[in-house]
Design a protein around this motif. Structure first.
Motif, PDB file in Angstrom:
ATOM      1  N   LYS A 254       3.221  -5.622  -8.975  1.00 27.26           N
ATOM      2  CA  LYS A 254       2.947  -5.027  -7.661  1.00 27.26           C
ATOM      3  C   LYS A 254       1.893  -3.940  -7.838  1.00 27.26           C
ATOM      4  CE  LYS A 254       5.049  -1.872  -4.224  1.00 27.26           C
ATOM      5  NZ  LYS A 254       6.288  -1.248  -3.712  1.00 27.26           N
ATOM      6  N   ASP A 259       0.985   3.776  -1.060  1.00 31.66           N
ATOM      7  CA  ASP A 259       1.966   3.276  -0.099  1.00 31.66           C
ATOM      8  C   ASP A 259       2.331   4.380   0.890  1.00 31.66           C
ATOM      9  OD1 ASP A 259       3.958   2.004   1.277  1.00 31.66           O
ATOM     10  OD2 ASP A 259       5.423   2.024  -0.378  1.00 31.66           O
ATOM     11  N   LYS A 266       6.037   6.760   5.962  1.00 31.71           N
ATOM     12  CA  LYS A 266       6.939   7.565   5.148  1.00 31.71           C
ATOM     13  C   LYS A 266       6.863   9.024   5.578  1.00 31.71           C
ATOM     14  CE  LYS A 266       6.683   4.932   0.804  1.00 31.71           C
ATOM     15  NZ  LYS A 266       8.118   4.619   0.680  1.00 31.71           N
ATOM     16  N   MET A 274       3.359   8.356  -4.109  1.00 30.54           N
ATOM     17  CA  MET A 274       3.096   6.920  -3.905  1.00 30.54           C
ATOM     18  C   MET A 274       1.743   6.471  -4.477  1.00 30.54           C
ATOM     19  SD  MET A 274       5.677   5.350  -2.951  1.00 30.54           S
ATOM     20  CE  MET A 274       6.825   6.450  -3.754  1.00 30.54           C
ATOM     21  N   MET A 276       1.641   6.178  -7.464  1.00 24.25           N
ATOM     22  CA  MET A 276       2.150   5.382  -8.598  1.00 24.25           C
ATOM     23  C   MET A 276       2.711   4.034  -8.158  1.00 24.25           C
ATOM     24  SD  MET A 276       5.562   5.501  -8.095  1.00 24.25           S
ATOM     25  CE  MET A 276       6.820   5.821  -9.309  1.00 24.25           C
ATOM     26  N   ASP A 277       2.470   3.650  -6.904  1.00 19.72           N
ATOM     27  CA  ASP A 277       3.098   2.422  -6.406  1.00 19.72           C
ATOM     28  C   ASP A 277       2.411   1.143  -6.917  1.00 19.72           C
ATOM     29  OD1 ASP A 277       5.304   1.436  -5.088  1.00 19.72           O
ATOM     30  OD2 ASP A 277       4.260   1.209  -3.172  1.00 19.72           O
ATOM     31  N   ASN A 334      10.202  -3.837   8.590  1.00 24.32           N
ATOM     32  CA  ASN A 334       9.792  -2.503   8.136  1.00 24.32           C
ATOM     33  C   ASN A 334       8.529  -2.658   7.280  1.00 24.32           C
ATOM     34  OD1 ASN A 334       9.561  -0.030   6.689  1.00 24.32           O
ATOM     35  ND2 ASN A 334      11.737   0.370   7.010  1.00 24.32           N
ATOM     36  N   ASP A 336       7.231  -0.644   5.447  1.00 25.71           N
ATOM     37  CA  ASP A 336       7.356   0.069   4.178  1.00 25.71           C
ATOM     38  C   ASP A 336       8.022  -0.803   3.103  1.00 25.71           C
ATOM     39  OD1 ASP A 336       7.078   2.126   2.403  1.00 25.71           O
ATOM     40  OD2 ASP A 336       8.733   3.335   3.196  1.00 25.71           O
ATOM     41  N   GLU A 338       6.868  -3.335   1.648  1.00 20.28           N
ATOM     42  CA  GLU A 338       5.637  -4.116   1.508  1.00 20.28           C
ATOM     43  C   GLU A 338       5.499  -4.780   0.136  1.00 20.28           C
ATOM     44  OE1 GLU A 338       5.876  -1.030   0.786  1.00 20.28           O
ATOM     45  OE2 GLU A 338       4.789  -0.896  -1.098  1.00 20.28           O
ATOM     46  N   THR A 364       7.411  -1.168  -8.600  1.00 21.89           N
ATOM     47  CA  THR A 364       8.068   0.047  -8.098  1.00 21.89           C
ATOM     48  C   THR A 364       8.567  -0.339  -6.705  1.00 21.89           C
ATOM     49  OG1 THR A 364       5.874   0.759  -7.355  1.00 21.89           O
ATOM     50  CG2 THR A 364       6.695   1.715  -9.410  1.00 21.89           C
ATOM     51  N   LEU A 365       9.678  -1.105  -6.679  1.00 23.86           N
ATOM     52  CA  LEU A 365      10.010  -1.832  -5.449  1.00 23.86           C
ATOM     53  C   LEU A 365      10.889  -1.055  -4.481  1.00 23.86           C
ATOM     54  CD1 LEU A 365       9.163  -4.611  -4.371  1.00 23.86           C
ATOM     55  CD2 LEU A 365      11.397  -5.472  -5.059  1.00 23.86           C
ATOM     56  N   THR A 366      11.906  -0.365  -5.014  1.00 28.91           N
ATOM     57  CA  THR A 366      12.846   0.279  -4.078  1.00 28.91           C
ATOM     58  C   THR A 366      13.258   1.685  -4.515  1.00 28.91           C
ATOM     59  OG1 THR A 366      14.845  -0.555  -5.192  1.00 28.91           O
ATOM     60  CG2 THR A 366      13.873  -1.968  -3.487  1.00 28.91           C
ATOM     61  N   GLY A 367      13.383   2.572  -3.522  1.00 27.47           N
ATOM     62  CA  GLY A 367      13.989   3.878  -3.781  1.00 27.47           C
ATOM     63  C   GLY A 367      15.458   3.698  -4.152  1.00 27.47           C
ATOM     64  N   ILE A 370      16.582   3.952  -7.728  1.00 25.31           N
ATOM     65  CA  ILE A 370      16.684   5.309  -8.274  1.00 25.31           C
ATOM     66  C   ILE A 370      18.063   5.895  -7.939  1.00 25.31           C
ATOM     67  CG2 ILE A 370      15.613   7.590  -8.402  1.00 25.31           C
ATOM     68  CD1 ILE A 370      13.027   6.331  -7.350  1.00 25.31           C
ATOM     69  N   VAL A 425      13.710  -6.918   5.135  1.00 25.35           N
ATOM     70  CA  VAL A 425      14.682  -5.917   4.675  1.00 25.35           C
ATOM     71  C   VAL A 425      16.094  -6.431   4.960  1.00 25.35           C
ATOM     72  CG1 VAL A 425      13.206  -3.885   4.932  1.00 25.35           C
ATOM     73  CG2 VAL A 425      14.556  -4.688   6.883  1.00 25.35           C
ATOM     74  N   ALA A 455      10.858   1.468 -10.178  1.00 19.29           N
ATOM     75  CA  ALA A 455      10.588   2.656  -9.345  1.00 19.29           C
ATOM     76  C   ALA A 455      11.066   3.949 -10.019  1.00 19.29           C
ATOM     77  CB  ALA A 455      11.238   2.496  -7.974  1.00 19.29           C
TER      78      ALA A 455
HETATM   79  N1  BES Z   1       7.144   1.949  -3.078  1.00 20.95           N
HETATM   80  C1  BES Z   1       8.384   2.056  -2.427  1.00 20.95           C
HETATM   81  C2  BES Z   1       9.553   2.253  -3.383  1.00 20.95           C
HETATM   82  C3  BES Z   1       9.558   3.503  -4.199  1.00 20.95           C
HETATM   83  C4  BES Z   1      10.309   4.602  -3.798  1.00 20.95           C
HETATM   84  C5  BES Z   1       8.878   3.563  -5.395  1.00 20.95           C
HETATM   85  C6  BES Z   1      10.327   5.742  -4.579  1.00 20.95           C
HETATM   86  C7  BES Z   1       8.902   4.709  -6.166  1.00 20.95           C
HETATM   87  C8  BES Z   1       9.627   5.795  -5.761  1.00 20.95           C
HETATM   88  C9  BES Z   1       8.652   0.805  -1.607  1.00 20.95           C
HETATM   89  O1  BES Z   1       7.533   0.153  -1.123  1.00 20.95           O
HETATM   90  C10 BES Z   1       9.455   1.221  -0.435  1.00 20.95           C
HETATM   91  O2  BES Z   1       8.952   1.946   0.374  1.00 20.95           O
HETATM   92  N2  BES Z   1      10.691   0.747  -0.368  1.00 20.95           N
HETATM   93  C11 BES Z   1      11.547   1.069   0.697  1.00 20.95           C
HETATM   94  C12 BES Z   1      12.230  -0.195   1.145  1.00 20.95           C
HETATM   95  C13 BES Z   1      12.982  -0.061   2.441  1.00 20.95           C
HETATM   96  C14 BES Z   1      12.031   0.167   3.581  1.00 20.95           C
HETATM   97  C15 BES Z   1      13.794  -1.310   2.655  1.00 20.95           C
HETATM   98  C16 BES Z   1      12.557   2.084   0.191  1.00 20.95           C
HETATM   99  O3  BES Z   1      12.950   1.993  -0.958  1.00 20.95           O
HETATM  100  O4  BES Z   1      12.918   2.973   0.947  1.00 20.95           O
END
Ligand code: BES
Ligand code: MN
Ligand code: ZN
Length: 489
Positions: A254, A259, A266, A274, A276-277, A334, A336, A338, A364-367, A370, A425, A455
């Motif tokens: 990705k 982002d 966001k 972001m 680092m996305d 959503n 976001d 993406e 780096t797909l989902t928060g 983390i 989503v 991520a």
């Molecule tokens: N790039 C983000 C995920 C991310 C979050 C990476 C924090 C690094 C640190 C991803 O594109 C995103 O925004 N994901 C959303 C998905 C949600 C809208 C279903 C998220 O994790 O909130």
């Protein structure tokens, strides 16, 4: 690119200890008698080394940790770093010691006295990895002056053993530079141009532009970038070091260079992270570099989807429906979410074109990952136990945290859409798993597949034994080892 600190290997020269002007790293085996370099330092300093080693603080050191003897009398050096390292030290301990040397080196020339050949090579790797400083946008002097010399009984053998490790370090440096780069500098154009330059290393690099992506039907990928002035691209990097016509391993990354979330914008706080996305694409690029640098005897293809997710009058809206290259339609709830829209088309393309023996995507797909795993482990999802275990084994050997997560039909059902084949989503619960489920809809039955949600590990606010704050290069070493241990020879 940030250069590795120059590292050379030389035959142990005891005479150099008295006159070396920079820093000296010395290994002490707990409870063993001094010999060679340790005996020399002890003599020159009038017994200071023996007093240090007999002291309580030294006794409490963990293997691979050090105490610094500053401006030692009787020597020209500014410091001697004394490491406690058992003769049977693990690779991780040897690298950790090297990491401390690399961190403390500053601008000084570092002279390392190694035990055996393997230890010399692993310490060199640790020092190289930790001695990284992202200076691209700092004005003023270059703090990366100086060099490292590792002295050992068999310098030629140590150099040969270190060479493939330093190729990995170079790959990780590339990943870190890409991940650390700001988004106004690392545009999709600049990213693709950097990858195209890697053809000088023997990689076959192709850059697919928007018109070609449209012809291929990559509407899901294109809908993410359509709000940005930067053109979306897919870059294909082929390393053909293996048997002719043998199917490759595919790595898919990705590469969202920034982002914002798009129309599902966001919040402002922390949005700067972001940059680092594009971490997944960064790791794929770094691995391809490492494989080319060490001339790996394997066929590996790296594919990255480079886009920028911006809001604009032309951006994708929540509720829009797009058709993927596979043909399945997606309701974009959503904007976001993406990353999965980018990956699904690149993954489908990778399988259609290359029929890979296995496919690994990194993102780096989902928060949510983390929230689940913090910053110590990447999330690992797979449809193939043997393939997954091979990766987990490689990650463990490289000390890169990775933890398997589940997949299942129940999670997949959360992606049902009223108007399209799926929505992008699945709601709040199990956010990382529903993201992986979305991707799995684009994995063919016969393709062994691993999804790595990085991520939490791609960039850190704290330093680690082998990396300063910021981009880590997580995954370059593990994937390089996966290739070395499973796809070569
Ligand atoms: N790039 C983000 C995920 C991310 C979050 C990476 C924090 C690094 C640190 C991803 O594109 C995103 O925004 N994901 C959303 C998905 C949600 C809208 C279903 C998220 O994790 O909130
Ligand atoms: Mn997003
Ligand atoms: Zn994203």
């Amino acid at each position: 690119m940030t250069d590795l600190t120059p590292i050379s290997f030389a035959t142990t020269d005891i005479e150099a200890i008295a006159t070396h002007k920079g820093r000296i790293a010395l290994l002490v085996t707990p409870k063993a008698d001094f010999d060679g370099p340790t005996a020399e330092v002890d003599t020159l300093t009038g017994g200071a080394l023996a007093r240090m080693v007999a002291g309580e603080a030294f006794g409490k050191l963990k293997p691979g940790d050090a105490i610094t003897l500053a401006y030692p009398g009787g020597m020209a050096a500014e410091a001697v770093e004394v490491f406690s390292l058992p003769a049977d030290a693990t690779v991780a301990q040897q690298r950790r010691a090297g990491g401390i040397m690399g961190k403390n080196r500053g601008k000084a020339d570092l002279l390392v006295f190694a035990q055996d050949t393997a230890c010399a090579a692993q310490m060199a790797y640790g020092a190289a990895m930790r001695d990284y400083d992202f200076q691209d946008h700092k004005t003023g002097g270059d703090p990366r002056a100086g060099k490292i010399t590792v002295m050992t009984a068999k310098p030629k053998a140590a150099e040969a053993e270190a060479a493939p490790l330093l190729a990995v370090a170079e790959g990780a440096f590339m990943t870190r530079d890409l991940v650390n780069a700001p988004a106004n500098v690392l545009t999709t154009d600049a990213f693709a141009a950097q990858l195209a330059e890697m053809s000088s290393l023997g990689l076959k690099v192709e850059v697919l532009e928007e018109d070609e992506l449209a012809k291929l039907g990559m509407r899901a990928l294109l809908c993410v970038g359509q709000g940005s002035d930067s053109p979306s691209k897919v870059v294909v990097m082929r390393w053909e070091g293996g048997k002719k016509d043998a199917a490759p391993l595919a790595l898919v990354g990705k590469g969202v260079v920034f982002d914002t979330g798009g129309i599902s914008l966001k919040p402002a706080a922390g949005m700067e992270d972001m940059t680092m996305d594009m971490g997944g694409a960064g790791v794929v690029s770094g691995v391809m570099r490492a494989l080319a640098r060490r001339k790996a005897k394997a066929n590996v293809v790296g594919l990255v989807g480079l886009v920028e997710n911006m809001p604009s009058g032309n951006a994708t809206r929540p509720g829009d429906v797009v058709a993927s290259m596979k043909g399945d339609t997606v309701e974009v709830i959503n904007t976001d979410a993406e990353g999965r829209l980018v990956l699904c088309d690149v993954m489908w393309y990778a399988q259609e074109r290359f029929k890979p023996v296995g496919m690994i995507d990194l993102a780096t797909l989902t928060g949510a990952i983390i929230i689940g795993l913090g910053h110590d482990n990447a999330g690992v999802f797979s449809n193939d136990d043997a393939f997954c275990d091979a990766f987990l084994t490689a990650a463990k050997a490289e000390d890169e945290g990775a933890w398997r997560m589940p997949l299942g039909k129940g999670y997949d059902e959360m992606l049902k859409s009223r108007v399209a084949d799926m929505k992008n989503v699945g709601g709040r619960p199990a956010g990382s798993i529903t993201a992986a489920q979305f991707l799995q809809r684009f994995v063919k039955e016969e393709t062994p597949w691993i999804h790595l949600d990085i991520a939490g590990v791609a960039s850190l606010k704290t330093e680690t034994p082998l990396a300063p704050k910021g981009a880590t290069g997580w995954g370059v070493a593990a994937l390089n080892r996966l290739v070395a241990d499973n796809y070569e020879g």
